[in-house]
Design a protein around this motif. Structure first.
Motif, mmCIF file in Angstrom:
data_model
loop_
_atom_site.group_PDB
_atom_site.id
_atom_site.type_symbol
_atom_site.label_atom_id
_atom_site.label_comp_id
_atom_site.label_asym_id
_atom_site.label_seq_id
_atom_site.Cartn_x
_atom_site.Cartn_y
_atom_site.Cartn_z
ATOM 1 N N ALA A 169 67.223 14.667 62.415
ATOM 2 C CA ALA A 169 66.003 13.862 62.321
ATOM 3 C C ALA A 169 64.908 14.385 63.247
ATOM 4 C CB ALA A 169 66.315 12.396 62.636
ATOM 5 N N GLY A 170 65.253 14.730 64.478
ATOM 6 C CA GLY A 170 64.267 15.240 65.424
ATOM 7 C C GLY A 170 63.682 16.569 64.985
ATOM 8 N N GLU A 171 64.505 17.396 64.355
ATOM 9 C CA GLU A 171 64.020 18.686 63.854
ATOM 10 C C GLU A 171 63.025 18.480 62.720
ATOM 11 O OE1 GLU A 171 68.112 21.180 64.832
ATOM 12 O OE2 GLU A 171 67.817 20.329 62.831
ATOM 13 N N ILE A 172 63.299 17.516 61.847
ATOM 14 C CA ILE A 172 62.383 17.211 60.749
ATOM 15 C C ILE A 172 61.054 16.727 61.311
ATOM 16 C CG2 ILE A 172 61.936 15.650 58.803
ATOM 17 C CD1 ILE A 172 64.995 15.783 58.238
ATOM 18 N N LYS A 173 61.118 15.850 62.282
ATOM 19 C CA LYS A 173 59.898 15.322 62.906
ATOM 20 C C LYS A 173 59.079 16.450 63.522
ATOM 21 C CE LYS A 173 58.421 12.384 66.680
ATOM 22 N NZ LYS A 173 58.854 11.960 67.997
ATOM 23 N N ASP A 174 59.740 17.304 64.303
ATOM 24 C CA ASP A 174 59.034 18.407 64.955
ATOM 25 C C ASP A 174 58.500 19.416 63.944
ATOM 26 O OD1 ASP A 174 59.611 17.203 67.373
ATOM 27 O OD2 ASP A 174 61.280 18.564 67.858
ATOM 28 N N LEU A 175 59.285 19.706 62.917
ATOM 29 C CA LEU A 175 58.860 20.656 61.895
ATOM 30 C C LEU A 175 57.645 20.125 61.134
ATOM 31 C CD1 LEU A 175 59.358 23.347 60.552
ATOM 32 C CD2 LEU A 175 61.139 22.281 59.168
ATOM 33 N N CYS A 176 57.634 18.844 60.834
ATOM 34 C CA CYS A 176 56.467 18.251 60.165
ATOM 35 C C CYS A 176 55.229 18.366 61.041
ATOM 36 C CB CYS A 176 56.736 16.793 59.796
ATOM 37 S SG CYS A 176 57.847 16.603 58.382
ATOM 38 N N GLN A 177 55.389 18.179 62.336
ATOM 39 C CA GLN A 177 54.246 18.325 63.242
ATOM 40 C C GLN A 177 53.764 19.774 63.258
ATOM 41 O OE1 GLN A 177 55.779 16.700 66.912
ATOM 42 N NE2 GLN A 177 55.036 14.650 66.424
ATOM 43 N N LEU A 178 54.683 20.723 63.342
ATOM 44 C CA LEU A 178 54.303 22.136 63.365
ATOM 45 C C LEU A 178 53.601 22.549 62.072
ATOM 46 C CD1 LEU A 178 57.521 23.712 64.941
ATOM 47 C CD2 LEU A 178 55.270 23.519 66.021
ATOM 48 N N LEU A 179 54.092 22.033 60.948
ATOM 49 C CA LEU A 179 53.540 22.410 59.639
ATOM 50 C C LEU A 179 52.394 21.504 59.200
ATOM 51 C CD1 LEU A 179 56.862 23.181 57.724
ATOM 52 C CD2 LEU A 179 55.330 24.788 58.890
ATOM 53 N N LYS A 180 52.070 20.526 60.048
ATOM 54 C CA LYS A 180 50.988 19.576 59.760
ATOM 55 C C LYS A 180 51.236 18.804 58.464
ATOM 56 C CE LYS A 180 47.453 21.875 62.484
ATOM 57 N NZ LYS A 180 47.991 23.042 63.069
ATOM 58 N N ILE A 181 52.484 18.395 58.280
ATOM 59 C CA ILE A 181 52.850 17.535 57.150
ATOM 60 C C ILE A 181 52.721 16.102 57.653
ATOM 61 C CG2 ILE A 181 54.712 16.803 55.607
ATOM 62 C CD1 ILE A 181 55.795 19.712 55.841
ATOM 63 N N THR A 182 51.699 15.398 57.196
ATOM 64 C CA THR A 182 51.452 14.040 57.680
ATOM 65 C C THR A 182 51.807 12.974 56.646
ATOM 66 O OG1 THR A 182 49.150 14.188 56.972
ATOM 67 C CG2 THR A 182 49.624 14.784 59.256
ATOM 68 N N SER A 183 51.928 13.370 55.406
ATOM 69 C CA SER A 183 52.258 12.427 54.343
ATOM 70 C C SER A 183 53.760 12.131 54.350
ATOM 71 C CB SER A 183 51.850 13.017 52.992
ATOM 72 O OG SER A 183 52.497 12.345 51.938
ATOM 73 N N LEU A 184 54.110 10.849 54.452
ATOM 74 C CA LEU A 184 55.518 10.471 54.410
ATOM 75 C C LEU A 184 56.128 10.813 53.056
ATOM 76 C CD1 LEU A 184 55.412 7.021 56.245
ATOM 77 C CD2 LEU A 184 56.014 9.264 57.165
ATOM 78 N N LYS A 185 55.338 10.679 52.006
ATOM 79 C CA LYS A 185 55.821 11.006 50.660
ATOM 80 C C LYS A 185 56.180 12.492 50.578
ATOM 81 C CE LYS A 185 54.505 10.704 45.793
ATOM 82 N NZ LYS A 185 54.134 11.964 45.209
ATOM 83 N N GLU A 186 55.297 13.334 51.103
ATOM 84 C CA GLU A 186 55.554 14.772 51.076
ATOM 85 C C GLU A 186 56.775 15.112 51.929
ATOM 86 O OE1 GLU A 186 53.219 18.997 51.733
ATOM 87 O OE2 GLU A 186 52.243 17.153 52.371
ATOM 88 N N ARG A 187 56.874 14.502 53.116
ATOM 89 C CA ARG A 187 58.038 14.732 53.984
ATOM 90 C C ARG A 187 59.329 14.377 53.249
ATOM 91 N NH1 ARG A 187 59.277 10.338 58.060
ATOM 92 N NH2 ARG A 187 59.948 9.499 56.076
ATOM 93 N N ASP A 188 59.328 13.196 52.622
ATOM 94 C CA ASP A 188 60.524 12.760 51.909
ATOM 95 C C ASP A 188 60.855 13.672 50.740
ATOM 96 O OD1 ASP A 188 60.667 10.703 53.709
ATOM 97 O OD2 ASP A 188 60.106 9.127 52.290
#
Length: 89
Positions: free
Chosen positions: A57-76
């Motif tokens: 979970a922490g890796e996903i959170k950090d990776l989304c920040q690095l890749l500037k993925i802010t949409s929860l839909k896109e993350r999911d």
């Protein structure tokens, strides 16, 4: 429901490798650099991208920040894809 709850409740699913690689390419960041930022080896990071092991979970959170993925839909759609197997088989 946050990332931690999704992972601990078993809704982990699989990573959509194609979409994640597209996001990495779009970001202009190098996979080795991303891996280091996540505290992973390059090999370990590639294993996770290719669904040979799961992102924490922490890796996903950090990776989304690095890749500037802010949409929860896109993350999911990228990290909790239920139908990745159907697309690739």
């Amino acid at each position: 429901m946050n990332v931690d709850e999704m992972t601990t409740k078993g809704r982990a699913g699989m990573t959509d490798t194609v979409r994640l690689n597209e996001e990495i390419k779009r970001s202009g960041l190098k996979k080795g650099w991303i891996a280091a930022k996540l505290g992973l080896s390059s090999y370990g990071f590639l294993r996770k991208i290719n669904n040979e092991s799961q992102f924490k979970a922490g890796e996903i959170k950090d990776l989304c920040q690095l890749l500037k993925i802010t949409s929860l839909k896109e993350r999911d759609e990228i990290f909790f894809a239920d139908d990745v197997d159907k697309k690739t088989t």
